[in-house]
Design a protein around this motif. Sequence first.
Motif, mmCIF file in Angstrom:
data_model
loop_
_atom_site.group_PDB
_atom_site.id
_atom_site.type_symbol
_atom_site.label_atom_id
_atom_site.label_comp_id
_atom_site.label_asym_id
_atom_site.label_seq_id
_atom_site.Cartn_x
_atom_site.Cartn_y
_atom_site.Cartn_z
ATOM 1 N N LEU A 176 0.822 -1.208 0.000
ATOM 2 C CA LEU A 176 0.000 0.000 0.000
ATOM 3 C C LEU A 176 0.856 1.258 0.000
ATOM 4 N N ARG A 177 1.895 1.277 0.818
ATOM 5 C CA ARG A 177 2.765 2.468 0.900
ATOM 6 C C ARG A 177 3.559 2.679 -0.391
ATOM 7 N N ALA A 178 4.019 1.595 -1.002
ATOM 8 C CA ALA A 178 4.758 1.716 -2.266
ATOM 9 C C ALA A 178 3.858 2.299 -3.354
ATOM 10 N N ALA A 179 2.630 1.821 -3.416
ATOM 11 C CA ALA A 179 1.696 2.341 -4.415
ATOM 12 C C ALA A 179 1.351 3.792 -4.129
ATOM 13 N N ALA A 180 1.150 4.133 -2.855
ATOM 14 C CA ALA A 180 0.842 5.514 -2.492
ATOM 15 C C ALA A 180 1.977 6.440 -2.905
ATOM 16 N N GLN A 181 3.193 6.028 -2.666
ATOM 17 C CA GLN A 181 4.350 6.849 -3.029
ATOM 18 C C GLN A 181 4.446 7.038 -4.539
ATOM 19 N N LYS A 182 4.263 5.946 -5.280
ATOM 20 C CA LYS A 182 4.321 6.018 -6.741
ATOM 21 C C LYS A 182 3.237 6.952 -7.274
ATOM 22 N N LEU A 183 2.024 6.787 -6.776
ATOM 23 C CA LEU A 183 0.910 7.611 -7.210
ATOM 24 C C LEU A 183 1.127 9.074 -6.838
ATOM 25 N N ARG A 184 1.589 9.315 -5.635
ATOM 26 C CA ARG A 184 1.836 10.683 -5.170
ATOM 27 C C ARG A 184 2.896 11.367 -6.046
ATOM 28 N N GLU A 185 3.968 10.654 -6.375
ATOM 29 C CA GLU A 185 5.020 11.240 -7.221
ATOM 30 C C GLU A 185 4.479 11.610 -8.598
ATOM 31 N N HIS A 186 3.696 10.710 -9.181
ATOM 32 C CA HIS A 186 3.124 11.005 -10.497
ATOM 33 C C HIS A 186 2.138 12.172 -10.417
ATOM 34 N N ALA A 187 1.325 12.213 -9.382
ATOM 35 C CA ALA A 187 0.359 13.302 -9.230
ATOM 36 C C ALA A 187 1.070 14.641 -9.026
ATOM 37 N N GLN A 188 2.154 14.635 -8.251
ATOM 38 C CA GLN A 188 2.899 15.877 -8.003
ATOM 39 C C GLN A 188 3.599 16.373 -9.258
#
Length: 127
Positions: A8-20
Motif C-alpha cells: 500500500l505504501r509503495a503504491a501511495a508513493q508512486k501515485l503521489r510522485e506522479h500526481a505531483q
Amino acid sequence: MPTPAEELRAAAQKLREHAQDATPGPWRQHDTHLDLGGHTATVLSGKGNETELRAWLPTMSHEPWDETRNAWANASYIALMGPDVGADLAQWLDDTADLHEAFERGGLPPVTSAAALAVARALNGDR
C-alpha cells in the motif's frame, strides 16, 4: 514478499510522485474542432483565458462524436482521474496501511481493504 502495508505504501508513493509531477488540476474533457476539419478529444486545465491543453487524443474522424474510437470516453476518464484525485487516492492507501499496522501492533488480525490492496497491486504492476 512485501506485507500488505508495504504494498500500500509503495503504491501511495508512486501515485503521489506522479500526481505531483502532473499539471495541477482540475482537468476537464473538451471536444475540439480542428482547423483542418474533424474533431479530437482533449484534456484541458485552467479557466477562461488561462486554459491549457494537457492531452490530445486524436480520432482521425470528421464525426464530432465517433464512439468507435472511444477518444471522448478516454479523455473524460483521464480528466476525471487528474492529479487531485491521485493525491487523494495516495492518502487513502497510506491511511489503509496505517490501519493495517495499527491492528497488527494491537495484536489483532490485520485489517486491509481488499479494494485498497487491489488498487495498490495494479499501481505496483503486480496484477
